[in-house]
Scaffold this active site. Sequence first.
Site, PDB file in Angstrom:
ATOM      1  N   ASP A   1     -15.768   7.773  -3.890  1.00  0.00           N
ATOM      2  CA  ASP A   1     -15.665   7.751  -4.765  1.00  0.00           C
ATOM      3  C   ASP A   1     -16.408   9.004  -5.504  1.00  0.00           C
ATOM      4  OD1 ASP A   1     -17.486   6.422  -4.024  1.00  0.00           O
ATOM      5  OD2 ASP A   1     -17.405   4.754  -5.051  1.00  0.00           O
TER       6      ASP A   1
ATOM      7  N   HIS B   1     -16.960  -4.977  -7.243  1.00  0.00           N
ATOM      8  CA  HIS B   1     -16.070  -3.930  -7.479  1.00  0.00           C
ATOM      9  C   HIS B   1     -16.562  -3.580  -5.988  1.00  0.00           C
ATOM     10  CE1 HIS B   1     -19.306  -1.673  -9.086  1.00  0.00           C
ATOM     11  NE2 HIS B   1     -19.385  -1.235  -8.086  1.00  0.00           N
TER      12      HIS B   1
ATOM     13  N   ASP C   1     -20.239  -7.119  -9.960  1.00  0.00           N
ATOM     14  CA  ASP C   1     -19.383  -7.479 -10.453  1.00  0.00           C
ATOM     15  C   ASP C   1     -17.838  -8.353  -9.302  1.00  0.00           C
ATOM     16  OD1 ASP C   1     -18.265  -4.729  -9.929  1.00  0.00           O
ATOM     17  OD2 ASP C   1     -17.995  -4.849 -12.234  1.00  0.00           O
TER      18      ASP C   1
ATOM     19  N   GLU D   1     -13.281  -1.446 -10.403  1.00  0.00           N
ATOM     20  CA  GLU D   1     -13.671  -2.115 -11.212  1.00  0.00           C
ATOM     21  C   GLU D   1     -12.700  -3.899 -11.407  1.00  0.00           C
ATOM     22  OE1 GLU D   1     -17.116  -2.562 -11.381  1.00  0.00           O
ATOM     23  OE2 GLU D   1     -17.089  -0.207 -13.153  1.00  0.00           O
TER      24      GLU D   1
HETATM   25  C1  GLP Z   1     -21.295   2.177  -6.957  1.00  0.00           C
HETATM   26  C2  GLP Z   1     -20.026   2.202  -5.858  1.00  0.00           C
HETATM   27  C3  GLP Z   1     -20.145   1.715  -4.946  1.00  0.00           C
HETATM   28  C4  GLP Z   1     -21.383   0.496  -4.531  1.00  0.00           C
HETATM   29  C5  GLP Z   1     -21.835   0.049  -5.483  1.00  0.00           C
HETATM   30  C6  GLP Z   1     -23.164  -1.050  -5.277  1.00  0.00           C
HETATM   31  O1  GLP Z   1     -20.546   1.305  -7.837  1.00  0.00           O
HETATM   32  N1  GLP Z   1     -19.114   3.529  -6.477  1.00  0.00           N
HETATM   33  O2  GLP Z   1     -19.434   2.418  -3.516  1.00  0.00           O
HETATM   34  O3  GLP Z   1     -20.824  -0.419  -3.304  1.00  0.00           O
HETATM   35  O4  GLP Z   1     -22.240   0.418  -6.307  1.00  0.00           O
HETATM   36  O5  GLP Z   1     -24.170   0.083  -4.675  1.00  0.00           O
HETATM   37  P1  GLP Z   1     -25.402  -0.975  -4.771  1.00  0.00           P
HETATM   38  O6  GLP Z   1     -25.793  -0.748  -3.222  1.00  0.00           O
HETATM   39  O7  GLP Z   1     -26.532   0.629  -5.377  1.00  0.00           O
HETATM   40  O8  GLP Z   1     -25.863  -1.682  -5.222  1.00  0.00           O
END
Ligand code: GLP
Length: 258
Positions: A66, A137, A135, A142
């Site tokens: 993304d 995702h 959440d 989302e």
């Molecule tokens: C973002 C990314 C996801 C990732 C998520 C969790 O939203 N787009 O790909 O898995 O955050 O991030 P973190 O590892 O910082 O908790």
Amino acid sequence: MEIVVQPDGAAVCRLAADLVAALVAARPSAVLGLATGHTMVGVYEELVRRHGGGLSFRAVRSFNLDEYLGVPPEHPGSFHSFMAMHLLRHVDLPPAQARILDGLTADVPAECEAFEREIAAAGGIDLQVLGIGGDGHIGFNEPSSSLASRTRIKTLTAQTRTANAAAFGGEGQVPRHVLTMGVGTILDARRCVLLAIGERKAAAVAAAAEGAVTAMVPASALQLHPAVTLIADEAAASRLARRAYYDEVYAGKPEWQR
Ligand code: GLP
């Protein structure tokens, strides 16, 4: 879903790096699906270390999950910057082979369709690495995302904007829109590895692994995939009801399957 619990975050990252490194060593032209976020920092640190030990990414192709819309690649909060800082600057993966969605595209549908076509032309993703949002995702899919979705524009929830505020100097600065691989795109990968570290992820991990398959927890769609490994630390695994069983399965995993 294979569920592997590790003592801490560092062990989660090492095991994830083992899987990536084993694939790249066995298949130097592997197609990797890469992720961003705090969880991935330790995984990339490990891969950079292994590159120092001789692991080459020269023939690898990668596709990132993304990117923020409207954010220039050089912005410190962009996922282009994240990938450069944590991986691409330190290994021999040629920039032209590391595809990240263009957050400045003037034509969103065309960019998303091109991305999907490029994945297909590369022969599909061999191994998709994923983090999980609080959440539930995956990528930026989302809750309420179609479980059949392809790469497209999404609107971030307030919870996700808060979680990612630091990289933008405050919640108000986090872009509202992003481009993300769809849940369906992710499910097309031949293998997925879902990583979770910390108590903040415990509820999402339990819902994704043991709850119903629902668009309200996009990571639960991984239950429909035949080859998923969830690697969680003790804190992230703390709400799993069948924890003892997962430990037994992993401890008794036949050598030929390892
Ligand atoms: C973002 C990314 C996801 C990732 C998520 C969790 O939203 N787009 O790909 O898995 O955050 O991030 P973190 O590892 O910082 O908790």
